[in-house]
Structures are given as C-alpha cells and as structure tokens.
Design an enzyme around this catalytic site. Structure first.
Site, PDB file in Angstrom:
ATOM      1  N   ARG A   1       4.830 -40.293   4.123  1.00 43.38           N
ATOM      2  CA  ARG A   1       4.237 -41.062   5.209  1.00 43.38           C
ATOM      3  C   ARG A   1       4.808 -42.480   5.378  1.00 43.38           C
ATOM      4  O   ARG A   1       4.742 -43.019   6.483  1.00 43.38           O
ATOM      5  CB  ARG A   1       2.718 -41.185   5.002  1.00 43.38           C
ATOM      6  CG  ARG A   1       1.977 -39.878   5.001  1.00 43.38           C
ATOM      7  CD  ARG A   1       0.484 -40.110   4.833  1.00 43.38           C
ATOM      8  NE  ARG A   1      -0.094 -40.792   5.989  1.00 43.38           N
ATOM      9  CZ  ARG A   1      -0.582 -40.181   7.054  1.00 43.38           C
ATOM     10  NH1 ARG A   1      -0.556 -38.859   7.134  1.00 43.38           N
ATOM     11  NH2 ARG A   1      -1.113 -40.869   8.053  1.00 43.38           N
TER      12      ARG A   1
ATOM     13  N   HIS B   1      14.039 -32.779 -24.110  1.00 43.99           N
ATOM     14  CA  HIS B   1      14.744 -34.066 -24.050  1.00 43.99           C
ATOM     15  C   HIS B   1      15.621 -34.062 -22.803  1.00 43.99           C
ATOM     16  O   HIS B   1      16.583 -33.301 -22.711  1.00 43.99           O
ATOM     17  CB  HIS B   1      15.597 -34.249 -25.313  1.00 43.99           C
ATOM     18  CG  HIS B   1      16.041 -35.665 -25.543  1.00 43.99           C
ATOM     19  ND1 HIS B   1      16.975 -36.284 -24.742  1.00 43.99           N
ATOM     20  CD2 HIS B   1      15.704 -36.565 -26.504  1.00 43.99           C
ATOM     21  CE1 HIS B   1      17.192 -37.513 -25.194  1.00 43.99           C
ATOM     22  NE2 HIS B   1      16.418 -37.714 -26.259  1.00 43.99           N
TER      23      HIS B   1
ATOM     24  N   HIS C   1     -10.853 -72.317   7.567  1.00 48.61           N
ATOM     25  CA  HIS C   1     -12.084 -71.601   7.218  1.00 48.61           C
ATOM     26  C   HIS C   1     -12.483 -70.613   8.329  1.00 48.61           C
ATOM     27  O   HIS C   1     -13.641 -70.223   8.437  1.00 48.61           O
ATOM     28  CB  HIS C   1     -13.236 -72.572   6.944  1.00 48.61           C
ATOM     29  CG  HIS C   1     -12.844 -73.759   6.117  1.00 48.61           C
ATOM     30  ND1 HIS C   1     -12.731 -73.692   4.747  1.00 48.61           N
ATOM     31  CD2 HIS C   1     -12.492 -75.014   6.479  1.00 48.61           C
ATOM     32  CE1 HIS C   1     -12.343 -74.878   4.292  1.00 48.61           C
ATOM     33  NE2 HIS C   1     -12.178 -75.693   5.317  1.00 48.61           N
TER      34      HIS C   1
ATOM     35  N   GLN D   1      17.136 -51.186 -28.516  1.00 47.82           N
ATOM     36  CA  GLN D   1      17.685 -49.963 -27.933  1.00 47.82           C
ATOM     37  C   GLN D   1      17.641 -50.033 -26.409  1.00 47.82           C
ATOM     38  O   GLN D   1      18.478 -49.466 -25.729  1.00 47.82           O
ATOM     39  CB  GLN D   1      16.897 -48.744 -28.424  1.00 47.82           C
ATOM     40  CG  GLN D   1      17.513 -47.421 -27.993  1.00 47.82           C
ATOM     41  CD  GLN D   1      16.734 -46.225 -28.506  1.00 47.82           C
ATOM     42  OE1 GLN D   1      16.147 -45.479 -27.723  1.00 47.82           O
ATOM     43  NE2 GLN D   1      16.705 -46.050 -29.816  1.00 47.82           N
TER      44      GLN D   1
ATOM     45  N   SER E   1     -10.105 -44.101  17.174  1.00 49.04           N
ATOM     46  CA  SER E   1     -11.287 -43.680  16.419  1.00 49.04           C
ATOM     47  C   SER E   1     -11.661 -42.276  16.847  1.00 49.04           C
ATOM     48  O   SER E   1     -11.595 -41.932  18.031  1.00 49.04           O
ATOM     49  CB  SER E   1     -12.457 -44.636  16.693  1.00 49.04           C
ATOM     50  OG  SER E   1     -13.674 -44.098  16.213  1.00 49.04           O
TER      51      SER E   1
ATOM     52  N   ARG F   1      12.195 -50.767 -30.011  1.00 57.50           N
ATOM     53  CA  ARG F   1      11.793 -49.938 -28.862  1.00 57.50           C
ATOM     54  C   ARG F   1      10.622 -49.037 -29.227  1.00 57.50           C
ATOM     55  O   ARG F   1      10.389 -48.747 -30.400  1.00 57.50           O
ATOM     56  CB  ARG F   1      12.946 -49.076 -28.336  1.00 57.50           C
ATOM     57  CG  ARG F   1      12.940 -47.626 -28.765  1.00 57.50           C
ATOM     58  CD  ARG F   1      13.334 -46.672 -27.644  1.00 57.50           C
ATOM     59  NE  ARG F   1      12.513 -46.812 -26.458  1.00 57.50           N
ATOM     60  CZ  ARG F   1      12.782 -46.213 -25.300  1.00 57.50           C
ATOM     61  NH1 ARG F   1      13.867 -45.454 -25.175  1.00 57.50           N
ATOM     62  NH2 ARG F   1      11.985 -46.353 -24.245  1.00 57.50           N
TER      63      ARG F   1
END
Length: 477
Positions: free
Chosen positions: A12, A78, A151, A233, A281, A321
């Site tokens: 989107r 892995h 304000h 690392q 709406s 790490r």
C-alpha cells in the site's frame, strides 16, 4: 495471494525502488558481489585464486537458485552457509575459495551497510523532490495574508507562503542530517570472528600489510572510501541507530506538516488532493476527510517508534557480538525505510496538489483583524495627543464587549465600529480603515519567503542530478 499475511508497507505505501533495495534479489546478489570482491582482492594480494574461478563467480551473481538455498538452509539452519552452498553449486570451479577466510558478518553486515546507503540515497531524492514542491508552493502564495496561530488561537498574521517555508526548513534540516550520516557510512570490512583479522593474517602468512590492503581493496570495489577503524564481529549497532534517527527526523517533520494540513482543512482554508470518485466516509457521503495527511501522521508514528529498536539493540550487544540483534534488524531497518518512502511520497502528493481557498482565508482574517489592529489604532491616537492609559482601557472594554457578542450572540465582530463611535478616540471609520491599510500586519513575511525560496532554489540547482528523471510514485487513495 490472499491466504497469507503480506506486509502493507509493500502493498500500500512504499514505492517500487525502495522495495527493490530491500528485496531478496538485491540482498543475495550483494552477498555474491562481496564474495567476488573478496576473491579478487585475495588474488591481487597473492593468494592462489585463478581468473577462471573469479570469472565463474562473476557470471553467477544474479542467477540465484532460491530452491537450492532454501533446501540447504532447512538442513543446516544457517542462511549464509546455505547461500555459500548454492553459489558453489552454480560455480563448481570456484566452490573451494568462496568466502575464503571470512565469517558470516562479512556478507551480512557489509550488505546491510550497502543497502542502507542505497536506501538513504533514495530517501535523499524523495526529500529533494518534496522540498522542490514546497518551494513552488511557498513562492505561489508568498504574499497571501493568513491568520497565524499560537496555541491554535489567532495571533499576528503571516502569509501562506511563509508558513510553507517553515515546513521546508524542517526537511532541509533532515537533508543536512542525512548527508552527515551518509557521508560517514563505512564498510565493516573483513575482520573475522572477533574483529581481529586473525584468519586473514593466517591466510597471508602473517603479513599484516596485506591484511590491511585487503580491506582497502574490498572497500574500494564496493564504492566506499574505507572501513570502520575497529569492530567486533559486527560493526557497531550505533550505526543503525544513526541511520534510523535520520528517518525519525523526517517522520517528525512530516507529522508536523500533516497536522497543520489537518487543522487548516478543518478551517476550510485548504483541501488536500481528492479524486473524482473518492469516498470520504462510508456513512457521511458529504465528508472530505484529509486522509492522506492522516496517513502521513500514522506512518510517521510508526517510524518514530521504530527508531527505538536499534537504540535498544545498540545498548544490549554483548562484548564482540550476540545474535539477539538479528531478528529485530531484519524487520526494523527495512520497514523504517519503506514507511519513510511512503511518507515522503504522500507528502509530495499533498503539497503539490494542495488547494488553497483565498476567500476563506480572507474571511478568517477579517474576523480577527479588528483585534489585531487595536495596537496600531492606539499608537495613532497617542501620536495625535491622546492619553495612552485611557485609550488602552477603552480598547480593552470594547474588545471584551465585541468578543462576547461574537461568542454569545453569534454576531459579526463590530469592534472597529465601536471604536469609531467612541469620542475618546476621535476617529471616523474612514480614519480606522486608513490605519488598517497602512498596517502591514504580515511584517516581513513575503520578503522572508522570497529570501528562503532563493536558498531552496540554490540547493535544488546543486542537486539537479539527483532529481533528473525522477518520477513520483502513485499514491493509493
């Protein structure tokens, strides 16, 4: 397609280019480019790697067999080892030297830096495009007087163009921050398991100079000036925080802009773009909600919150790490970029198609201007010999009465007529209108707008190459 969750940032909000940057194809082809750069550099520094092996690797950078890699990952658990295996299947001659001396972070972390660089450059283009649209808008409405608010109460007037320069300045500050962070991005390099480079020192028979040159060569091949001076690392995770701080800053600027547009839409002074068949709406057919600005605000909150993730990750890394950074980084970094892409696309769409209604703006000014003109009237009367305190008290009394008539009885603001009818001022209504005409209630707003737009034009000329050929992404209504 519809039976599984798909990220709405892709479906989107985010543009195609940003989605491509964080795609699997870009990620894993960058891993392979790094493996090629490693092999080339190792060969140049004397390791027994052949031209045929490098050529074979180069020929298979983009034809990634995901089925082979996925099957292997299910077996070994892995991802880097799985893709080393898949690359080796495609490159039997080079299989033995792929990833030679490296650890997983050689491809993982260096790729993350490369993708962040590419994504920041894309964000930079989107920022410049939005700043350009703001410059056009500010110039167009440079001298259109409008009520300014403190304000969200009426204050001294400004101009519509001057208000837009405030939005533009925020984005320019974000651009400066982006350029600062982008200019300091470095590669991790090839440091091995704990960042000491021990495996490469062994490969090069203890030759420290060749280990140092190896990193220089890899950085150059990948388009970087250098690597970070030291690391464990991984590269320090503060880098990710710095990057997402840039995105958080952009989100803050965009949220402020979107809030202003929503307030001005309520006042009916502006409308964001609205398609011919768009529905505001499901219940109230007359509604024309500022939904694009609302979407900017929503996505901005997401990005601001997302920037907390790398902050917490950076603070909780253990020693050289720990792997509790991995899952969060896979989510937070791409998603923050994708959301920021959507924010800036919406921002550009709104400001470049924003409708301003001068008659409504003028009416709101007229409703409040009598109160703002009282200081000018006071000064004119004092210069004519009037007593300031007596005049001030009369203005206060008339202002309160006129304000209450507006609020309690729904009457028009007749303050100026009240002042003209009070002999203490010695002014006719024509005299008061003349004072208003000389009032210059917007001060230097138009001149400030001209000066700042001139700065923006200079910035855009300096970055013309970044904008060349860039086409805005479509916005999903």
């Amino acid at each position: 397609m519809h039976e599984r969750y798909e990220n709405p940032l892709c479906r989107r909000y985010a543009g195609r280019q940003m989605q491509e940057i964080f795609s699997d194809d870009r990620k894993f082809s960058t891993w392979r480019r790094l493996w090629v750069a490693l092999a080339e550099s190792e060969q140049e520094l004397g390791l027994p790697i052949t031209d045929e092996q490098i050529a074979e690797m180069r020929a298979h950078i983009h034809d990634i067999d995901y089925a082979v890699a996925d099957a292997r990952e299910r077996e070994v658990r892995h991802d880097v080892m799985a893709h080393i295996y898949a690359f080796g299947v495609a490159c039997p001659l080079a299989k033995s030297i792929i990833h030679l001396g490296a650890t997983s972070c050689f491809v993982g972390d260096n790729t993350d830096i490369i993708l962040q660089r590419d994504a920041l450059l894309r964000i930079r283009t989107l920022l410049l495009r939005t700043i350009s649209a703001l410059a056009d808008f500010a110039e167009r409405y440079r001298d259109l007087p409008t009520l300014a608010y403190t304000h969200f109460q009426a204050a001294q007037p400004t101009t519509v163009g001057k208000r837009a320069t405030l939005w533009a300045q925020d984005l320019c500050m974000d651009l400066e921050h982006l350029d600062f962070v982008l200019g300091r991005l470095r590669l991790l390099g090839c440091r091995g398991t704990t960042g000491t480079g021990a495996s490469f020192l062994d490969l090069f028979g203890g030759d420290r100079e060749r280990v140092r040159q190896l990193e220089e060569k890899i950085a150059q091949k990948m388009g970087f000036s250098s690597c970070y001076a030291v690391s464990g690392q991984t590269y320090t995770r503060k880098v990710d925080f710095f990057t997402l701080s840039v995105l958080s800053g952009i989100a803050q600027s965009a949220q402020k802009f979107s809030g202003d547009i929503r307030l001005l839409s309520h006042l009916k002074e502006v409308d964001e773009p609205f398609e011919a068949g768009q529905v505001g709406s499901s219940a109230m057919a007359y509604k024309r909600n500022p939904m694009r600005s609302e979407r900017i605000s929503s996505l901005s909150r997401f990005v601001i919150a997302e920037a907390l993730n790398p902050a917490m990750t950076a603070g909780t890394q253990w020693l050289e790490r720990t792997l509790d950074d991995s899952a969060g980084r896979r989510i937070s970094i791409p998603e923050a970029f994708l959301a920021t892409d959507g924010i800036l696309t919406l921002y550009y769409n709104v400001i470049s198609g924003l409708s301003v209604y001068p008659k409504v703006v003028e009416r709101h000014m007229a409703e409040e201007l009598p109160f703002m003109a009282t200081e000018n009237i006071l000064m004119e009367c004092v210069k004519a010999g009037g007593d300031r305190q007596t005049l001030h008290e009369a203005i206060r009394r008339h202002s309160v009465a006129a304000g209450m008539a507006v609020k309690q009885e729904g009457k028009e603001n007749d303050l100026l007529d009240r002042i003209a009818a009070d002999p203490v001022f010695g002014l006719t209504r024509a005299d008061i209108d003349a004072i208003l005409a000389r009032g210059n209630f917007t001060g230097m707003a138009a001149e400030q707008t001209d000066a700042y737009v001139s700065e923006l034009r200079a910035l855009l000329r300096e970055n013309a190459d970044a904008l060349a050929g860039d086409a805005p992404d479509a916005v999903l209504v």
